[in-house]
Design a protein around this motif. Structure first.
Motif, PDB file in Angstrom:
ATOM      1  N   UNK A  25       0.829  -1.207   0.000  1.00 52.56           N
ATOM      2  CA  UNK A  25       0.000   0.000   0.000  1.00 52.56           C
ATOM      3  C   UNK A  25       0.864   1.259   0.000  1.00 52.56           C
ATOM      4  N   UNK A  26       1.947   1.243   0.765  1.00 55.19           N
ATOM      5  CA  UNK A  26       2.846   2.399   0.780  1.00 55.19           C
ATOM      6  C   UNK A  26       3.479   2.606  -0.590  1.00 55.19           C
ATOM      7  N   UNK A  29       0.881  14.370   1.499  1.00 55.27           N
ATOM      8  CA  UNK A  29       2.119  13.616   1.258  1.00 55.27           C
ATOM      9  C   UNK A  29       3.157  14.481   0.548  1.00 55.27           C
ATOM     10  N   UNK A  30       2.716  15.221  -0.468  1.00 54.33           N
ATOM     11  CA  UNK A  30       3.636  16.046  -1.244  1.00 54.33           C
ATOM     12  C   UNK A  30       4.232  17.154  -0.383  1.00 54.33           C
ATOM     13  N   UNK A  76       8.238  10.870  -2.318  1.00 53.78           N
ATOM     14  CA  UNK A  76       8.537   9.483  -1.938  1.00 53.78           C
ATOM     15  C   UNK A  76       8.617   9.377  -0.421  1.00 53.78           C
ATOM     16  N   UNK A  77       9.396  10.256   0.197  1.00 51.50           N
ATOM     17  CA  UNK A  77       9.520  10.249   1.663  1.00 51.50           C
ATOM     18  C   UNK A  77       8.208  10.656   2.308  1.00 51.50           C
ATOM     19  N   UNK A 112       1.528   9.845  -4.949  1.00 45.58           N
ATOM     20  CA  UNK A 112       2.083  11.118  -4.488  1.00 45.58           C
ATOM     21  C   UNK A 112       3.117  11.658  -5.466  1.00 45.58           C
ATOM     22  N   UNK A 113       3.944  10.775  -6.046  1.00 41.53           N
ATOM     23  CA  UNK A 113       4.959  11.222  -6.994  1.00 41.53           C
ATOM     24  C   UNK A 113       4.333  11.849  -8.235  1.00 41.53           C
ATOM     25  N   UNK A 114       3.199  11.321  -8.661  1.00 39.56           N
ATOM     26  CA  UNK A 114       2.526  11.886  -9.842  1.00 39.56           C
ATOM     27  C   UNK A 114       2.032  13.299  -9.567  1.00 39.56           C
ATOM     28  N   UNK A 115       1.428  13.518  -8.390  1.00 41.96           N
ATOM     29  CA  UNK A 115       0.962  14.861  -8.041  1.00 41.96           C
ATOM     30  C   UNK A 115       2.149  15.795  -7.804  1.00 41.96           C
ATOM     31  N   UNK A 116       3.194  15.287  -7.193  1.00 46.75           N
ATOM     32  CA  UNK A 116       4.376  16.104  -6.925  1.00 46.75           C
ATOM     33  C   UNK A 116       5.014  16.594  -8.222  1.00 46.75           C
TER      34      UNK A 116
END
Length: 630
Positions: free
Chosen positions: A338-339, A547-548, A560-561, A346-350
């Protein structure tokens, strides 16, 4: 005919409370430029405090005294929040303010459960308005008629306040040009505090007035806040008259939509919002917004690819993550999968935010579309898992291509609101198109094939795809396309002057981000074995923003972090405490106030002090030129 008249009056009664809350949000945003996600929390607090005051202190205050006192109490709470928290972040980018107020919302949701309990509370009837009035054989509650009268009265009072008082003139001036108001010697701190207090008072009053009509519960804030944002955007940010007209329009659409268009009743208000934003981005009664403050992602320091040591470190971290099945059980591998999936999301939005400078409030739409794409292909068409994983995310790509074409025509908060409108339209379709999507029953039985069904196998698959997506996005960041996209982000006019088609670049970035989000959604469908409309909802979009910003929006791979920390902390808190939202919300607020650059951004700033290198450029413009030239 009488039935339709009663339905119209019911819509007007709902519009009164909606107008109170929306006008408060519009006032706050117009002056402070705070996108106050916690406004629904103040509405909810108003209802809870009013319930307590009207039940336990009815003898001393009376019902109406309790209603007004509740709004005043919550307004005082709002003043404390503004002075302790918001004053520290007024000069931060708008998305950091959104994150802080979202954390505050999470805290309030658990606090009201802690104080008042999890059960719904039923308030008493309003004295003098307990009966109903007969309209041609149809009964209309007299309290609804009171609310219908109250709405225009409050509108008139607010008009007089803003047009005939010195304070109102200063507020209107600050709405147009805050810097000029400050230059004239006006104390902006106390002006902002007073505006926030008035806005919170209106929100709390709207919540308090609802206790004779609806049950008080701890989910009423999120149920209302999206509708309030719709009203404010349609009416025009900062316009009280616009908020009133839009509240009536939205309430009547809700009242008659279920009768005239039962299949698309939930979609109607968002369709209207999307049309208004496309045709008149600043709303029906709003004015074009002044140039916004620098948004997150607009760093003047050029990013650099990873050094050899950093690449080795990233590879070691990836190998360590791949070793999880050898030391962890099935639960740990499921959590790890899941992570990994949310790292992709999150990477896509970031990528969209940091490189393109475009902050989406509805990015979950493409995550959910990717998941539904898998459900349609694997469950209905019976295609193999590999084929489904390749084709399923294309539904997210298609949605991003269609919606992105309209969204990139706007910028700033209007861009964000249009992405929210499109996301809610997609969610509404998934929720109401029961024959295709299953509605809130979802689509069940979407399981991976035998080769990927084991927890370890699926974890390795998710980890490999997540690593591949992150690497591809990094390559795009440092490609010629990435540099051109960053040029449009830093200076739209300058980039167009050197021949870059800015809108095409932004649209392409939007499609890339939507496609990658769809890949995450496709894996999520296989992980859960099912798909529900919640995967398209606003709460998931806000999670992605958290997350971002938690990782650091002005970094290349901070998401990612941010995704790892947020999801791990969220899952752990839910398993360890009943007050997970309270702790998580406090953690988010702490990060925004104490570490505004995010986890990765803060670490990079610390490391930069010890890293030898050339002195920074004295001119941000010169640095920007170097970055564009590269």
């Amino acid at each position: 005919m009488a039935f339709y008249v009663v339905q119209f009056l019911t819509g007007l009664a709902s519009a009164a409370s909606l107008f109170l809350v929306a006008s408060g949000l519009s006032i706050i945003f117009g002056v402070t430029r705070i996108v106050n996600f916690a406004h629904g929390a103040f509405y909810m607090l108003g209802a809870y405090v009013a319930f307590t005051l009207t039940e336990r202190f009815s003898g001393a205050l009376g019902f109406w005294g309790g209603i007004v006192a509740a709004a005043l109490v919550v307004a005082v709470v709002g003043v404390i929040v503004e002075m302790v928290l918001l004053r520290r972040i007024y000069h931060s980018p708008e998305l950091f303010q959104l994150l802080a107020t979202f954390g505050l919302t999470l805290m309030v949701e658990d606090l009201v459960v802690l104080i008042w309990g999890p059960d719904d509370l039923l308030g008493r009837r309003a004295p003098g308005f307990k009966g109903a009035v007969d309209f041609f054989g149809q009964s209309v509650p007299s309290y609804d008629l009171f609310l219908i009268v109250l709405g225009p009265v409050v509108l008139g009072i607010l008009w007089l306040l803003f047009q005939r008082t010195r304070w109102g003139i200063l507020v209107r001036a600050a709405t147009q040009d805050r810097d000029m108001v400050a230059a004239l010697g006006v104390n902006q701190k106390w002006l902002f505090t007073s505006v926030f207090a008035v806005g919170v008072f209106l929100a709390a009053l709207g919540g308090a007035l609802q206790i004779p009509r609806d049950a008080v519960h701890h989910a009423m804030d999120l149920r209302l806040i999206v509708e309030v944002f719709v009203v404010v955007v349609i009416g025009g940010l900062g316009s009280i008259i616009g908020a009133f007209v839009a509240a009536v329009l939205v309430s009547e659409l809700n009242a008659f939509g279920i009768l005239i268009f039962p299949k698309i009743s939930i979609i109607l208000v968002f369709l209207v919002m999307a049309v208004v934003l496309i045709v008149r981005p600043w709303g029906l009664f709003g004015k074009p917004e002044a140039p916004a403050r620098r948004s997150p992602g607009l760093t003047v320091n050029p990013w650099r690819p990873l050094t050899a040591n950093e690449r080795i470190g990233a590879l070691i971290a990836l190998v360590a993550a791949a070793a999880l099945p050898f030391v962890g059980g099935n639960y740990e591998m499921t959590v790890g999968s899941e992570i990994a999936i949310f790292v992709i999301f999150a990477a896509s939005l970031h990528f969209l935010m940091s490189v393109g400078g475009l902050a989406s409030f509805g990015h979950a739409a493409y995550f959910g579309l990717g998941a539904y794409g898998i459900a349609f292909l694997a469950k209905w068409a019976g295609l193999p898992m590999v084929v489904s994983l390749l084709l399923g995310p294309l539904l997210g790509c298609l949605g991003a291509a269609v919606f992105g074409f309209f969204c990139v025509q706007l910028s700033g908060v209007y861009f964000a609101m249009l992405t929210l409108a499109f996301a809610q339209i997609v969610w509404s379709i998934a929720f109401q198109w029961v024959e295709v999507t299953g509605g809130d029953n979802g689509i069940l039985g979407v399981w991976p094939e035998k080769w990927a069904a084991g927890p370890a196998s699926f974890y390795w698959l998710s980890l490999a795809i997540a690593a591949l997506c992150v690497v591809i996005l990094r390559l795009i960041v440092f490609s010629p396309f990435g540099y051109a996209l960053r040029a449009t982000r830093d200076s739209l006019l300058r980039s167009e002057a050197i021949g870059i088609n800015a809108k095409r670049m932004q649209w392409t970035a939007f499609v890339i981000a939507g496609t990658v989000a769809g890949i995450g959604g496709a894996l999520f469908a296989y992980l859960k074995g099912s798909i529900f409309p919640d995967s398209l909802g606003i709460s998931l979009s806000v999670d992605a923003l958290v997350m971002v910003l938690l990782g650091g929006v002005e970094t290349v791979s901070g998401a990612v972090i941010g995704a790892i920390v947020f999801k791990a902390l969220n899952i752990w808190l839910v398993s360890q405490t009943d007050w997970s939202k309270l702790v998580l919300g406090g953690f988010i607020v702490l990060i925004v106030v104490g570490f505004p650059k995010g986890i990765v951004g803060t670490l990079e700033a610390v490391m930069a002090r010890w890293r030898p290198g050339p002195p920074p450029s004295k001119s941000p413009l010169a640095t920007s030129r170097v970055e564009v030239a590269e």
